[in-house]
Design a protein around this motif. Structure first.
Motif, mmCIF file in Angstrom:
data_model
loop_
_atom_site.group_PDB
_atom_site.id
_atom_site.type_symbol
_atom_site.label_atom_id
_atom_site.label_comp_id
_atom_site.label_asym_id
_atom_site.label_seq_id
_atom_site.Cartn_x
_atom_site.Cartn_y
_atom_site.Cartn_z
ATOM 1 N N ARG A 41 11.495 31.637 59.415
ATOM 2 C CA ARG A 41 11.498 32.165 58.055
ATOM 3 C C ARG A 41 12.887 32.658 57.662
ATOM 4 N NH1 ARG A 41 5.752 33.014 58.271
ATOM 5 N NH2 ARG A 41 5.971 34.350 60.089
ATOM 6 N N GLY A 42 13.585 33.277 58.633
ATOM 7 C CA GLY A 42 14.943 33.748 58.372
ATOM 8 C C GLY A 42 15.876 32.605 58.045
ATOM 9 N N VAL A 43 15.750 31.508 58.799
ATOM 10 C CA VAL A 43 16.589 30.330 58.563
ATOM 11 C C VAL A 43 16.340 29.780 57.166
ATOM 12 C CG1 VAL A 43 16.927 27.923 59.249
ATOM 13 C CG2 VAL A 43 16.812 29.709 60.999
ATOM 14 N N LEU A 44 15.054 29.693 56.789
ATOM 15 C CA LEU A 44 14.711 29.156 55.465
ATOM 16 C C LEU A 44 15.313 30.010 54.351
ATOM 17 C CD1 LEU A 44 11.021 27.947 55.810
ATOM 18 C CD2 LEU A 44 13.098 26.603 55.490
ATOM 19 N N ALA A 45 15.260 31.328 54.532
ATOM 20 C CA ALA A 45 15.817 32.223 53.519
ATOM 21 C C ALA A 45 17.295 31.941 53.311
ATOM 22 C CB ALA A 45 15.602 33.679 53.945
ATOM 23 N N LYS A 46 18.007 31.712 54.425
ATOM 24 C CA LYS A 46 19.445 31.429 54.327
ATOM 25 C C LYS A 46 19.690 30.124 53.592
ATOM 26 C CE LYS A 46 21.063 34.348 57.923
ATOM 27 N NZ LYS A 46 22.249 34.712 58.663
ATOM 28 N N TYR A 47 18.878 29.102 53.903
ATOM 29 C CA TYR A 47 19.077 27.816 53.245
ATOM 30 C C TYR A 47 18.752 27.906 51.759
ATOM 31 C CZ TYR A 47 19.986 25.378 57.621
ATOM 32 O OH TYR A 47 20.542 24.953 58.803
ATOM 33 N N GLN A 48 17.776 28.757 51.411
ATOM 34 C CA GLN A 48 17.475 28.969 49.989
ATOM 35 C C GLN A 48 18.724 29.445 49.262
ATOM 36 O OE1 GLN A 48 14.820 28.196 48.438
ATOM 37 N NE2 GLN A 48 13.010 28.366 49.773
ATOM 38 N N VAL A 49 19.433 30.387 49.877
ATOM 39 C CA VAL A 49 20.640 30.937 49.254
ATOM 40 C C VAL A 49 21.711 29.851 49.143
ATOM 41 C CG1 VAL A 49 22.415 32.714 49.422
ATOM 42 C CG2 VAL A 49 20.084 33.206 50.181
ATOM 43 N N VAL A 50 21.824 29.014 50.200
ATOM 44 C CA VAL A 50 22.804 27.925 50.167
ATOM 45 C C VAL A 50 22.501 26.980 49.000
ATOM 46 C CG1 VAL A 50 23.631 25.869 51.388
ATOM 47 C CG2 VAL A 50 23.316 28.010 52.633
#
Lengths: 243, 243
Positions: A199-208
């Motif tokens: 979930r943390g990884v997905l959040a970062k990619y959302q920001v990207v």
DNA sequence: CGTCAATTAAAGATATCATATTTGGAAGGC
DNA sequence: GCCTTCCAAATATGATATCTTTAATTGACG
């Protein structure tokens, strides 16, 4: 039917080094000179042996070498023979894997190489992305949120995300290099990913993706780089280092 | 003399696909499993053919493929035979060149790939450089100032600079990728470099080295990236685009 | 210590058989 | 008359066996 007419006029192979090496050099030379293109028909094993004035065995040696390096494709049976191959990222990934294995390159070094290529891919994607491209990326991330419990499916969708990004960036050289690197790394990724971490990884990619959507290339590249540096530190501390 | 004892016990090749493909797969498998290391002696062509229970020709086919991909080295004569090869960056560069040629990648894309790898290399060099490293880089640039009139010598020293930088960065994966990219680009670089432009390039690298000396990784990477982006624009406008 | 011959092992040639794939035609049904 | 199915012939690589040639190392002898 023009592509069924054998291309090229070949010099009779001279045994400066080995005959097969000379043949390989001649064919590669024509490839790099742009005189041979994927799909071009070169003839049959026997006809090529005659054209180079060598035995079928010497010709086979050359053809094995060219086939192994991905220059030609060999099909047997009627209508078969030797053709210039289509580029295949899998083959390049193999070559990369062999050389890096012989060099005994560490996982950490590979991730640094991933950071370099992927940061640039993200930068280019931010410069080129269209509205449908952004929607496609968001769609992949959305589907990925449903698979955080399933490590395998999650890793697959993440790979799809990276591939889509490389496609949007529109740089084949970077796409092919990234594919090779990820193939080497994929054995280690995903094995020890917890749902929370996913979930943390997905959040970062959302920001990207948000940065890409606004066209802010510098910000997008920086976000991707810092994210992957976190991954690198996590891999270095968490997993057992090989070699 | 332990390395003169043939390694590995091989399965008799079964013709699922082709015999040679099976043999190649077996040897590659052991390489990736870490059971074979550079320099290991495998035996002679004939002895290996016997070990895999195939004819000498089938064995040759496999050995040609393995040799072409850089897995093994073949030496003939007494004391010769088949050995696991040492990694060779040139071979990887070849593989990269073949795939990118088949993909018909543009020069501009290649320079973007160069930017990606070289910016990261510069960043890592700034993090790792010792005082002697800095002196070495300054020495190369100093010698290069004397060759701005001679396009060939200047290009050679510039290549030395890039190689030294990659060495300081200490990441083999990036070093090897850069080498492949530069090999493909080297035909176009240097041909149309004026002395004035050469001096301008050197001035930029001086600034990059200064940033590396102060350990400012972000600044060094940014300087390298912007410099190479200038080169890319120059190449795009100045030279004729291929294909 | 240098030279030369013997030995080793790959490179190359030739002939033959086996096997896989495509091609094309013939048979048969719609 | 046309389309489909199936089978057989043609084609081309895969594989084996045996032989000659060439290159490189080793080791003995001067």
């Amino acid at each position: 039917m023009a592509d069924l007419i054998p291309h090229g006029t070949w010099r009779a192979a001279k045994g400066g080094g080995t005959l097969s090496a000379d043949i390989v050099a001649q064919i590669r030379e024509q490839l790099f000179a742009g005189q041979l293109r994927p799909g071009d028909y070169l003839g049959s094993e026997a006809s090529l042996a005659q054209a180079f004035d060598v035995s079928r065995m010497a010709m086979r040696d050359a053809l094995r070498a060219l086939s192994a390096t991905g220059v030609i494709e060999i099909r047997r049976g009627a209508g078969g023979g030797i053709r210039i191959a289509a580029a295949e990222v899998g083959r390049f990934a193999d070559a990369l894997a062999i050389q890096l294995t012989l060099l005994d390159v560490s996982r950490s070094d590979l991730i640094e190489a991933q950071i370099a290529t992927e940061a640039m891919i993200t930068r280019l994607a931010a410069e080129h992305a269209t509205v449908p491209d952004i929607e496609s990326l968001r769609g992949i991330l959305h589907r990925a949120t449903d698979t955080v419990e399933d490590g395998g499916a999650f890793a697959r969708l993440l790979g799809e995300f990276h591939t889509a990004l490389a496609h949007i960036a529109g740089n084949m050289a970077l796409a092919v290099m990234l594919r090779g690197i990820l193939q080497l790394l994929e054995t280690s990724y995903g094995a020890d990913t917890t749902p929370a971490r996913a979930r943390g990884v997905l959040a970062k990619y959302q920001v990207v993706v948000d940065a890409i959507a606004t066209g802010d290339a510098d910000a997008a590249a920086l976000l991707m780089r810092t994210h992957l540096e976190d991954v690198r530190l996590y891999a270095r501390s968490g997993a057992k280092e090989s070699a």
